[in-house]
Scaffold this active site. Structure first.
Site, PDB file in Angstrom:
ATOM      1  N   ASP A  16       0.848  -1.024  -0.071  1.00 52.43           N
ATOM      2  CA  ASP A  16      -0.048  -0.067  -0.026  1.00 52.43           C
ATOM      3  C   ASP A  16       1.027   1.310   0.161  1.00 52.43           C
ATOM      4  OD1 ASP A  16      -2.575   1.133   0.468  1.00 52.43           O
ATOM      5  OD2 ASP A  16      -1.785   2.071   2.380  1.00 52.43           O
TER       6      ASP A  16
ATOM      7  N   GLU B 197       1.578  -0.759  -5.226  1.00 58.65           N
ATOM      8  CA  GLU B 197       0.522   0.102  -5.376  1.00 58.65           C
ATOM      9  C   GLU B 197       1.176   1.429  -5.764  1.00 58.65           C
ATOM     10  OE1 GLU B 197      -3.340   2.621  -3.938  1.00 58.65           O
ATOM     11  OE2 GLU B 197      -1.313   2.642  -2.762  1.00 58.65           O
TER      12      GLU B 197
END
Ligand code: NOJ
Length: 564
Positions: A216, A280
């Protein structure tokens, strides 16, 4: 050919027969809050995911990645973690994760977790300790700065979710940095103990058997600790843009240390088995390539390619994108494509219901690992959320500008029972208004449904090696149709995607033998392997008549082709 508007002879090379699993896999992204609720609280949970794994097997996917289920006050619905190594009671227990992993593996599915390394919750024990005093040994686990000389925030760094990226801790008189909400203080990855702690988190989950991680907010792990102002962004338009776009994040993203961490992570995890790291990384094609590293110092296995999320959906733009991406990818790297996720408008809302079928064919036939966002296989669209039903903190911070993510996180509609089989009570976000028509039960046995299209495309990918691992070339846009070839060994297939919403005939024999396809000899007929309408197959002449919004996967037949 005069009607070639974009053309390339670039070749995304074929993968090898012993390709790692994450190259041939189709990944399915589950947002656990919205997938399946088994304990009747209106919020999805881990036993819910486990109970639906067979559905995923039926769909034909190979891996499931789960958005966070860790302990969290849920200010950002789990992306604000208080314990990376435990499960929030809302979602279940550690035993539930173990069961999910075990069952998935039994069924031949891989499990990828969402790793949130950039920040914690402000309720995390580490941050509570860090903010307790300037002298606390944990202080430097986070990013602190004195106020600016005249008072106020230290510099112009902006939060993704609106406002300054700094919050004053009144008790200790310093500001802490947060790329997202003030409830999500950034960890200081320059600190070796932070790095060690986060590697320990990965180790914890690897020991429990997971197959990889989605990383993330990965671009942001390191920031320049001398805290210079970011340069202003001349392209910023306050009327439509996210406020963080007002500055160019050169001091808060892609710091040199990040790429050392990438290499370290990759070497470390490869030494432990057959895992995947998916970053990401919201970046255009060129800057994204850095995350692939080099053949000697490889980067992430998959550097999340989100370019479809902002590229115009027309044949020219997509041909250009595929060409640019494939040309830029280093030889050792493997492509990947994402059509949607829990942060962005759904594909069916972006391109419309008819083109969403074309998009599915693109995703599942272009070279690279595809990720399907839950519900996109049913053609789910963004759901209007009334102001009183808003849950997303971003929408609450910056209302009415369209940043809210609730519309794309609505519950998965399973069947015709109450609450669409998602829950026994009203779910945390409303079901889409079309859930009685658009649900798994309705679509499962419908031979032309969106769900059947996905299942059939995945099946085709399995049975036609050129689609899973073949090279890609001959990427052209011709009269509103995106064309590309996939081939491996003697097998070649073409994909033709009508994207302009009008019928058109493509003469394959005149396409072949041109600059676009110099190596392909003349043909006698084509064989339709699949139409997005799922209503035709078989051999036709060399002129391919596409209907409006139709995609086709075709094979070429020569006079000498056996069986012709
Ligand atoms: C990206 C995640 O996908 C998003 O949902 C989240 O809010 C931010 N990172 C912060 O973790």
């Amino acid at each position: 050919m005069s009607h070639f508007v974009a053309m390339t002879t670039i070749v995304g090379t074929a993968g090898s027969g012993d390709a790692p699993w994450w190259q041939t896999a189709v990944i399915y992204h589950v947002y656990p809050r919205s997938f399946m609720d088994t304990d009747g609280d209106g919020v999805g949970d881990l036993p819910g995911v486990t109970s639906r794994l067979e559905y995923l097997v039926g769909l034909g996917v190979d891996a499931v990645w789960l958005s966070p289920f860790y302990r969290s006050p849920m200010v950002d619905f789990g992306y604000d973690v208080t314990d990376h190594c435990d499960v929030d009671p809302l979602f279940g227990t550690l035993a539930d994760v173990d069961e999910l992993i075990a069952r998935a593996h039994q069924l031949g599915l891989r499990v990828v977790l969402d790793f949130v390394p950039n920040h914690t919750s402000d309720q995390h024990r580490w941050f509570v300790e860090a903010r307790s005093s300037r002298q606390h040994p944990r202080r430097d686990w986070y990013v602190w700065s004195d106020p600016a000389p005249g008072g106020g925030v230290p510099n112009n760094w902006r939060s993704e979710f609106g406002g300054p990226a700094w919050t004053l801790d009144e008790a200790t008189g310093q500001y802490y940095y947060h790329a997202y909400l003030s409830e999500q203080p950034n960890l200081n990855w320059h600190h070796p103990d932070v790095r060690r702690a986060m590697f320990d988190v990965l180790r914890f989950w690897l020991h429990r058997g997971v197959d990889g991680f989605r990383l993330d907010a990965f671009r942001r792990l390191y920031v320049d600790l001398s805290f210079p102002d970011e340069p202003e962004n001349a392209a910023y338009d306050p009327a439509v843009d996210n406020e963080s776009f007002a500055v160019v994040p050169i001091h808060t993203s892609e710091q040199p240390e990040l790429f050392d961490t990438v290499t370290e992570l990759r070497r470390w995890i490869d030494g432990l088995g057959d895992h995947v790291l998916i970053g990401e990384i919201y970046l255009g094609v060129e800057p994204l390539m850095r995350y692939h590293g080099t053949a000697e110092r490889p980067g992430l296995h998959l550097a999340g390619n989100f370019n479809l999320l902002w590229t115009n959906w027309d044949a020219d733009s997509i041909a250009d994108l595929v060409t640019a991406y494939e040309s830029a990818l280093p030889g050792h790297a493997w492509p990947n494509w994402v059509l949607g996720n829990h942060d962005r408008s759904r594909i069916a809302s972006r391109v419309g219901e008819r083109q969403a079928r074309v998009a599915a064919m693109f995703l599942l036939t272009v070279r690279g690992t595809p990720t399907i966002y839950y519900g996109d296989e049913l053609g789910m669209s963004d759901v209007d959320i009334t102001p009183d039903a808003v849950q997303d903190p971003w929408e609450k911070n910056v209302p009415g500008k369209g940043f809210g993510r609730d519309p794309v996180r609505t519950p998965m509609p399973w069947d015709l029972s109450d609450h669409a089989g998602f829950s026994t009570v009203a779910p945390w976000l409303p079901l889409g208004p079309d859930h009685e028509r658009r649900n798994v039960e309705r679509q499962r046995d419908d031979p032309t449904s969106m769900l059947t299209l996905h299942r059939r495309l995945i099946e085709l990918r399995r049975t036609v090696p050129a689609l899973a691992l073949g090279a890609i070339d001959a990427v052209v846009a011709v009269e509103g149709v995106l064309v590309y070839r996939r081939h491996v060994d003697q097998q070649q297939v073409f994909v033709l995607l009508e994207m302009a919403g009008r019928p058109v005939t493509i003469h394959m024999d005149s396409l072949l033998g041109t600059d676009a396809l110099p190596a392909v000899e003349g043909i006698d007929a084509i064989e339709i392997l699949m139409s997005t309408a799922l209503d035709r197959q078989g051999v036709e002449g060399t002129a391919v008549a596409l209907r409006a919004d139709e995609g086709l996967v075709i094979g070429l037949l020569h006079a000498a082709t056996p069986g012709h």
